[in-house]
Design an enzyme around this catalytic site. Structure first.
Site, PDB file in Angstrom:
ATOM      1  N   ASN A   9     -10.953 -18.700 -41.016  1.00  0.00           N
ATOM      2  CA  ASN A   9      -9.791 -18.593 -40.125  1.00  0.00           C
ATOM      3  C   ASN A   9      -8.687 -19.464 -40.701  1.00  0.00           C
ATOM      4  OD1 ASN A   9      -7.926 -18.578 -38.101  1.00  0.00           O
ATOM      5  ND2 ASN A   9      -9.209 -19.615 -36.566  1.00  0.00           N
ATOM      6  N   LYS A  11      -5.666 -19.645 -39.829  1.00  0.00           N
ATOM      7  CA  LYS A  11      -4.689 -20.072 -38.812  1.00  0.00           C
ATOM      8  C   LYS A  11      -3.262 -19.874 -39.355  1.00  0.00           C
ATOM      9  CE  LYS A  11      -8.226 -23.031 -36.923  1.00  0.00           C
ATOM     10  NZ  LYS A  11      -8.570 -24.192 -36.127  1.00  0.00           N
ATOM     11  N   HIS A  95      -9.607 -16.972 -29.516  1.00  0.00           N
ATOM     12  CA  HIS A  95      -9.724 -18.313 -30.092  1.00  0.00           C
ATOM     13  C   HIS A  95      -9.183 -19.355 -29.096  1.00  0.00           C
ATOM     14  CE1 HIS A  95      -9.113 -21.758 -32.703  1.00  0.00           C
ATOM     15  NE2 HIS A  95     -10.004 -21.192 -33.505  1.00  0.00           N
ATOM     16  N   GLU A  97      -7.405 -21.864 -29.461  1.00  0.00           N
ATOM     17  CA  GLU A  97      -5.984 -22.223 -29.627  1.00  0.00           C
ATOM     18  C   GLU A  97      -5.093 -21.205 -28.940  1.00  0.00           C
ATOM     19  OE1 GLU A  97      -6.120 -22.715 -33.866  1.00  0.00           O
ATOM     20  OE2 GLU A  97      -7.239 -24.584 -33.597  1.00  0.00           O
ATOM     21  N   GLU A 169     -17.557 -22.062 -30.339  1.00  0.00           N
ATOM     22  CA  GLU A 169     -16.697 -23.090 -30.892  1.00  0.00           C
ATOM     23  C   GLU A 169     -16.331 -24.094 -29.811  1.00  0.00           C
ATOM     24  OE1 GLU A 169     -14.448 -21.608 -34.613  1.00  0.00           O
ATOM     25  OE2 GLU A 169     -13.271 -21.059 -32.877  1.00  0.00           O
ATOM     26  N   GLY A 175     -11.078 -28.757 -35.528  1.00  0.00           N
ATOM     27  CA  GLY A 175     -10.022 -29.490 -36.218  1.00  0.00           C
ATOM     28  C   GLY A 175     -10.086 -30.993 -36.019  1.00  0.00           C
ATOM     29  N   SER A 215     -15.098 -27.833 -37.147  1.00  0.00           N
ATOM     30  CA  SER A 215     -15.259 -28.854 -38.190  1.00  0.00           C
ATOM     31  C   SER A 215     -16.432 -28.575 -39.120  1.00  0.00           C
ATOM     32  CB  SER A 215     -15.360 -30.252 -37.567  1.00  0.00           C
ATOM     33  OG  SER A 215     -14.167 -30.570 -36.879  1.00  0.00           O
TER      34      SER A 215
HETATM   35  P1  PGA Z   1     -11.993 -26.066 -37.887  1.00  0.00           P
HETATM   36  O1  PGA Z   1     -11.535 -24.770 -37.066  1.00  0.00           O
HETATM   37  O2  PGA Z   1     -13.070 -25.626 -38.845  1.00  0.00           O
HETATM   38  O3  PGA Z   1     -10.756 -26.537 -38.580  1.00  0.00           O
HETATM   39  O4  PGA Z   1     -12.520 -27.062 -36.899  1.00  0.00           O
HETATM   40  C1  PGA Z   1     -12.482 -23.809 -36.649  1.00  0.00           C
HETATM   41  C2  PGA Z   1     -11.785 -22.734 -35.860  1.00  0.00           C
HETATM   42  O5  PGA Z   1     -10.808 -23.024 -35.174  1.00  0.00           O
HETATM   43  O6  PGA Z   1     -12.186 -21.556 -35.910  1.00  0.00           O
END
Ligand code: PGA
Length: 263
Positions: A9, A11, A95, A97, A169, A175, A215
């Site tokens: 991903n 982003k 997601h 976010e 998640e 993140g 992460s």
């Molecule tokens: P990250 O994001 O690996 O940077 O924690 C995972 C995600 O948002 O799918």
């Protein structure tokens, strides 16, 4: 045996000028038999990534990061599922976010999954609890609500044939550099399948791949992939780094071989 999947991903990173090269660099370093690789760049980079991979490594699938819940209409700035035809074959839906920044509800997310399936896109439905919910021991109830809410607007007979994938998640792990433990993530993967079964999925919740996200790095991926209930990872930050992706997919290859997927 369920597929082993590593989805990147990206982003809001990369541009049409540089996304194709990053995709081919990652593709070249992640050739592992039996591992399904998916790269999800921003919408405007889909064509560049598709074209670069078509020449270089057509085994890598391309995914979008979102899709609209309507087919067409007055929705400024939005992208519908039919618009993704030829550009992507997968799509991330719900997601955290987007739940946070675009106020996406479970019902809306369910409709997005339906649009994705109608258009032949393989959906990755994201679920996960916030930190206070984890601290209150509510993580399974939260994820159960998210799955029930999304599936309430879907035909449960279509999900297994469409290749639905669920990504667990935990929001506090995304993140932050603070990943869930493998054991906790595995328990949540079991809970996700129990929720899918309760929501009436036809064809068996055991058929649905469940990914862990939050992460994930090359250093911690083994912790998740040693868990039989976990089928891969949805990778954010580390997915922009070819070295990290090489390590993550190499470890996924071990699981794919153990599952007899690497022909
Ligand atoms: P990250 O994001 O690996 O940077 O924690 C995972 C995600 O948002 O799918």
């Amino acid at each position: 045996m369920r597929d082993v999947i590593v989805a990147a991903n990206w982003k809001m990173h990369t541009t049409p000028a540089d996304a194709g090269e990053l995709a081919t660099t990652i593709a070249a370093r992640t050739r592992e038999a039996g591992v399904t690789r998916v790269i999800c760049p921003p919408f405007v980079c889909l064509a560049a990534v598709r074209d670069a991979l078509a020449d270089d490594d057509p085994d890598v699938a391309v995914g979008a990061q979102n899709v609209h819940h309507e087919l067409v209409g007055a929705y400024t700035g939005e992208i519908s599922a039919p618009m993704l035809a030829g550009l992507a074959s997968w799509v991330i839906v719900g997601h955290s976010e987007r739940r946070r920044d675009a106020a996406e509800t479970d019902e809306l997310i369910g409709r997005k999954v339906g649009r994705a399936i109608d258009a032949g896109l393989r959906p990755i439905l994201c679920v996960g609890e916030q930190l206070p919910q984890r601290e209150a021991g509510e993580q399974e109830a939260v994820v159960d609500d998210q799955i029930a809410g999304a599936l309430a607007v879907l035909d449960p007979a279509r999900l297994v044939p469409a290749g639905l994938v669920v990504a667990y998640e935990p929001v506090w792990a995304i993140g932050t550099g603070r990943n869930a433990s493998g054991v906790d993530a595995a328990a949540m993967a079991v809970a996700v399948r129990a929720s899918l079964a309760r929501a009436g999925i036809v064809g068996g919740a055991e058929a649905i791949p469940v990914l862990y996200g939050g992460s994930v790095t090359s250093a911690n991926i083994a912790e998740f992939l040693t868990e039989p209930s976990i089928d891969g990872a949805l990778v954010g930050g580390a997915s922009l780094k070819p070295d990290e992706m090489a390590g993550i997919v190499a470890r996924a290859g071990i699981t794919a071989r153990a599952r007899g997927l690497a022909a």
